[in-house]
Design a protein around this motif. Structure first.
Motif, PDB file in Angstrom:
ATOM      1  N   HIS A  38       0.831  -1.213   0.000  1.00  0.00           N
ATOM      2  CA  HIS A  38       0.000   0.000   0.000  1.00  0.00           C
ATOM      3  C   HIS A  38       0.862   1.259   0.000  1.00  0.00           C
ATOM      4  O   HIS A  38       0.528   2.252  -0.662  1.00  0.00           O
ATOM      5  CB  HIS A  38      -0.937   0.006   1.214  1.00  0.00           C
ATOM      6  N   LEU A  39       1.958   1.230   0.756  1.00  0.00           N
ATOM      7  CA  LEU A  39       2.877   2.371   0.787  1.00  0.00           C
ATOM      8  C   LEU A  39       3.383   2.692  -0.611  1.00  0.00           C
ATOM      9  O   LEU A  39       3.377   3.866  -1.041  1.00  0.00           O
ATOM     10  CB  LEU A  39       4.043   2.072   1.722  1.00  0.00           C
ATOM     11  N   LEU A  40       3.814   1.681  -1.358  1.00  0.00           N
ATOM     12  CA  LEU A  40       4.328   1.879  -2.716  1.00  0.00           C
ATOM     13  C   LEU A  40       3.267   2.492  -3.618  1.00  0.00           C
ATOM     14  O   LEU A  40       3.527   3.432  -4.371  1.00  0.00           O
ATOM     15  CB  LEU A  40       4.790   0.542  -3.299  1.00  0.00           C
ATOM     16  N   LEU A  41       2.046   1.939  -3.552  1.00  0.00           N
ATOM     17  CA  LEU A  41       0.961   2.429  -4.412  1.00  0.00           C
ATOM     18  C   LEU A  41       0.573   3.855  -4.042  1.00  0.00           C
ATOM     19  O   LEU A  41       0.346   4.696  -4.928  1.00  0.00           O
ATOM     20  CB  LEU A  41      -0.248   1.498  -4.317  1.00  0.00           C
ATOM     21  N   GLN A  62      -2.763 -10.612  -1.322  1.00  0.00           N
ATOM     22  CA  GLN A  62      -3.094  -9.213  -1.611  1.00  0.00           C
ATOM     23  C   GLN A  62      -1.849  -8.327  -1.554  1.00  0.00           C
ATOM     24  O   GLN A  62      -1.696  -7.412  -2.367  1.00  0.00           O
ATOM     25  CB  GLN A  62      -4.167  -8.735  -0.620  1.00  0.00           C
ATOM     26  N   CYS A  63      -0.961  -8.620  -0.612  1.00  0.00           N
ATOM     27  CA  CYS A  63       0.288  -7.846  -0.542  1.00  0.00           C
ATOM     28  C   CYS A  63       1.140  -8.065  -1.790  1.00  0.00           C
ATOM     29  O   CYS A  63       1.681  -7.117  -2.377  1.00  0.00           O
ATOM     30  CB  CYS A  63       1.084  -8.241   0.702  1.00  0.00           C
ATOM     31  N   ARG A  64       1.255  -9.334  -2.197  1.00  0.00           N
ATOM     32  CA  ARG A  64       2.021  -9.642  -3.411  1.00  0.00           C
ATOM     33  C   ARG A  64       1.411  -8.946  -4.619  1.00  0.00           C
ATOM     34  O   ARG A  64       2.109  -8.391  -5.463  1.00  0.00           O
ATOM     35  CB  ARG A  64       2.046 -11.160  -3.648  1.00  0.00           C
ATOM     36  N   ILE A  67       2.208  -5.175  -4.623  1.00  0.00           N
ATOM     37  CA  ILE A  67       3.598  -4.894  -4.998  1.00  0.00           C
ATOM     38  C   ILE A  67       3.800  -5.137  -6.487  1.00  0.00           C
ATOM     39  O   ILE A  67       4.471  -4.356  -7.167  1.00  0.00           O
ATOM     40  CB  ILE A  67       4.561  -5.765  -4.160  1.00  0.00           C
ATOM     41  N   GLU A  68       3.187  -6.192  -7.016  1.00  0.00           N
ATOM     42  CA  GLU A  68       3.308  -6.452  -8.452  1.00  0.00           C
ATOM     43  C   GLU A  68       2.673  -5.324  -9.260  1.00  0.00           C
ATOM     44  O   GLU A  68       3.226  -4.886 -10.280  1.00  0.00           O
ATOM     45  CB  GLU A  68       2.653  -7.777  -8.845  1.00  0.00           C
ATOM     46  N   ASN A  69       1.532  -4.800  -8.804  1.00  0.00           N
ATOM     47  CA  ASN A  69       0.887  -3.668  -9.491  1.00  0.00           C
ATOM     48  C   ASN A  69       1.812  -2.457  -9.524  1.00  0.00           C
ATOM     49  O   ASN A  69       1.904  -1.747 -10.539  1.00  0.00           O
ATOM     50  CB  ASN A  69      -0.421  -3.301  -8.793  1.00  0.00           C
ATOM     51  N   ALA A  70       2.507  -2.222  -8.414  1.00  0.00           N
ATOM     52  CA  ALA A  70       3.440  -1.088  -8.354  1.00  0.00           C
ATOM     53  C   ALA A  70       4.606  -1.284  -9.322  1.00  0.00           C
ATOM     54  O   ALA A  70       4.981  -0.358 -10.068  1.00  0.00           O
ATOM     55  CB  ALA A  70       3.963  -0.916  -6.928  1.00  0.00           C
ATOM     56  N   LEU A  71       5.169  -2.492  -9.342  1.00  0.00           N
ATOM     57  CA  LEU A  71       6.301  -2.767 -10.235  1.00  0.00           C
ATOM     58  C   LEU A  71       5.873  -2.718 -11.696  1.00  0.00           C
ATOM     59  O   LEU A  71       6.613  -2.234 -12.558  1.00  0.00           O
ATOM     60  CB  LEU A  71       6.908  -4.129  -9.904  1.00  0.00           C
ATOM     61  N   GLU A 469       9.128 -15.088 -12.254  1.00  0.00           N
ATOM     62  CA  GLU A 469       9.126 -15.236 -10.799  1.00  0.00           C
ATOM     63  C   GLU A 469       7.956 -14.494 -10.155  1.00  0.00           C
ATOM     64  O   GLU A 469       7.344 -14.986  -9.205  1.00  0.00           O
ATOM     65  CB  GLU A 469      10.446 -14.725 -10.225  1.00  0.00           C
ATOM     66  N   LEU A 470       7.644 -13.299 -10.688  1.00  0.00           N
ATOM     67  CA  LEU A 470       6.500 -12.548 -10.165  1.00  0.00           C
ATOM     68  C   LEU A 470       5.224 -13.376 -10.268  1.00  0.00           C
ATOM     69  O   LEU A 470       4.430 -13.455  -9.324  1.00  0.00           O
ATOM     70  CB  LEU A 470       6.328 -11.233 -10.935  1.00  0.00           C
ATOM     71  N   LYS A 471       5.028 -13.997 -11.426  1.00  0.00           N
ATOM     72  CA  LYS A 471       3.835 -14.813 -11.638  1.00  0.00           C
ATOM     73  C   LYS A 471       3.831 -16.027 -10.715  1.00  0.00           C
ATOM     74  O   LYS A 471       2.824 -16.350 -10.086  1.00  0.00           O
ATOM     75  CB  LYS A 471       3.746 -15.262 -13.096  1.00  0.00           C
ATOM     76  N   LEU A 472       4.980 -16.704 -10.643  1.00  0.00           N
ATOM     77  CA  LEU A 472       5.054 -17.906  -9.802  1.00  0.00           C
ATOM     78  C   LEU A 472       4.799 -17.567  -8.332  1.00  0.00           C
ATOM     79  O   LEU A 472       4.137 -18.322  -7.618  1.00  0.00           O
ATOM     80  CB  LEU A 472       6.418 -18.572  -9.963  1.00  0.00           C
TER      81      LEU A 472
END
Length: 492
Positions: A38-41, A62-64, A67-71, A469-472
């Motif tokens: 949430h901090l990143l977003l 949800q955390c993962r 973070i993936e949305n931010a990246l 790796e993100l997907k896995l």
């Protein structure tokens, strides 16, 4: 020490940004708070002004996902995120977290500010092999190669350093050569404050004080009088090798302050009129030169161009602030918009002139110049890493073409080095400066091309591995409801 300083500086910078968030957010421990995503977003939403997709909860999935949305958003802006993985952020690994935050600071804070000084770089260069596309659309294009991004990174750093030097140069002996030891005495910070707000600082008294006293005074005045957040403490800077990234982050805030200083509309209009007059004079001068040198030898044409460019680059310096102010088209007045169009027009004409001169080189230099430009174009046009699988296919084709071109490297270099630079009357055919420029480009190709391609290939492989790796990592969750399972299967 460096990691500690960066964590403290970056946390303070993030808090200064998130103070604008609704509701405001305060980071207490960067490594812990970043783990939920949430901090990143929140940070990216404030910086970009965009609403980003997010999961509202705080479970592992949800955390993962957050973070993936931010990246993913950062990649969409053509940022290289090498070795930055979701799992490392969730674990709060210091080196990975600090690397990610620095990437964000550099792109959204330092690069954006340095772009306002971009006219310093938006100029034709006699040492450049190809015409420069200085159109606003081209400069805003998100699709830039990794190499171009690296060049701009270096330019953004240099632009910020140049700006700092200019502010300090008004105060005699205060010298700035880097973002490290040059700031240790505190005098550079005080000199910038004195330039931005004359009367707040007594530099003569400061020269007799200790480093820590000057740094403490500079940070105090900047915070109270300029409303610049206190990102650093004296002990962070008064050391043998202060952290470059932390100092750059802090200095950029002074540039931000200078850009926000109010300027009367009358003053701006007068500066725009002066710049328009100068640009019109340059256009006439250029047109006259083209006519006068029409029947001259290549040697004389190139000599005239060098003379014109030397004068042009000297005379444009006073106009850089107005030429580079308010880069966004929505903020430009009608006069500023006309000035911007006139600037682009002049730059385009200069680039066309240089391109024609390159084509007019005497044989065999003309074919060598064409070969140089093709090799340099391949280096600059590396595909964007946003879609690494597509980029890999394009990159393979580029390597095949590049290998074919490099087969001619030695023969072209031998021809250039053995070129007899005189005509039948023993007069030079080409300016020695042009021949030296071409030789330098051969040297650059030999030294930088292999490393450029290797670095790009490393980034490409890392991007592919990162995507997988993100997907896995996201798929490695407990089965939930039927809809969630169907969604996971569809993504797989």
């Amino acid at each position: 020490q460096r990691e500690f300083t960066q964590k403290k500086t970056f946390t303070s910078w993030i808090n200064s940004i998130l103070a604008k968030h609704t509701p405001p957010y305060v980071v207490s421990d960067l490594y812990t708070d970043i783990q939920q995503g949430h901090l990143l977003l929140d940070l990216l939403e404030v910086l970009s002004g965009q609403h980003l997709p997010r999961e509202k909860g705080f479970n592992t999935f949800q955390c993962r996902s957050n973070i993936e949305n931010a990246l993913t958003f950062l990649k969409s802006r053509s940022l290289k995120l090498i070795n930055i993985h979701v799992a490392d952020i969730i674990e709060g690994k210091p080196s990975i977290v600090l690397g990610l935050i620095w990437t964000i600071i550099f792109h959204f804070h330092i690069e954006e500010l340095a772009r306002t000084l971009a006219c310093t770089y938006n100029q034709p260069s006699l040492d450049c092999s190809s015409a420069v596309d200085s159109s606003p659309k081209a400069s805003r294009s998100a699709k830039k190669s990794a190499k171009i991004k690296e060049r701009w990174k270096m330019s953004a750093t240099k632009a910020l350093l140049l700006w700092a030097k200019e502010q300090c140069s008004l105060h005699g002996s205060v010298s700035v050569t880097d973002f490290k030891s040059s700031w240790r005495s505190g005098l550079a910070f005080l000199a910038i404050i004195q330039t931005l707000r004359p009367g707040l600082v007594d530099l003569e008294k400061a020269k007799a004080r200790s480093n820590k006293e000057n740094l403490k005074e500079a940070f105090r005045i900047a915070e109270l009088e300029l409303n610049i957040p206190r990102l650093l403490e004296p002990e962070d800077v008064d050391i043998v090798n202060p952290d470059e990234k932390s100092i750059m982050t802090y200095v950029a805030q002074f540039l931000q302050y200078s850009k926000n200083l109010p300027e009367s509309e009358e003053d701006m209009q007068e500066k725009v009129r002066e710049a328009m007059g100068w640009l019109a004079a340059q256009e006439k001068k250029l047109a006259k030169l083209l006519v006068e040198t029409e029947n001259e030898t290549y040697y004389q044409k190139y000599k005239e161009m060098m003379s014109f460019m030397e004068t042009f680059n000297q005379e444009k310096t006073p106009f850089l602030p107005v030429l580079s102010s308010k880069r966004g088209e929505a903020e430009l007045s009608e006069g500023q918009q006309q000035m911007r169009e006139e600037w682009d027009k002049v730059i385009s004409q200069i680039n066309e002139w240089k391109a024609k001169l390159d084509q007019m080189l005497p044989s065999p230099l003309d074919s060598i110049e064409a070969w140089l430009q093709e090799v340099e174009r391949l280096q600059a046009d590396l595909p964007d890493l946003q879609d690494p699988f597509k980029a890999m296919s394009v990159f393979r084709e580029i390597i095949v073409i590049f290998k074919g071109l490099m087969d001619c490297f030695d023969s072209h270099l031998d021809t250039l080095q053995s070129f007899k630079n005189e005509d039948e009357k023993n007069m030079p055919l080409v300016l020695p400066e042009k021949l030296e420029e071409m030789k330098r480009r051969f040297s650059n190709i030999r030294s930088t091309n292999p490393s450029t391609f290797l670095e790009y290939h490393y980034g490409l492989c890392s991007a592919i591995a990162n995507e997988v790796e993100l997907k896995l990592n996201i798929w490695d969750v407990k089965y939930g409801a039927k809809e969630a399972v169907e969604s996971l299967l569809e993504n797989w």
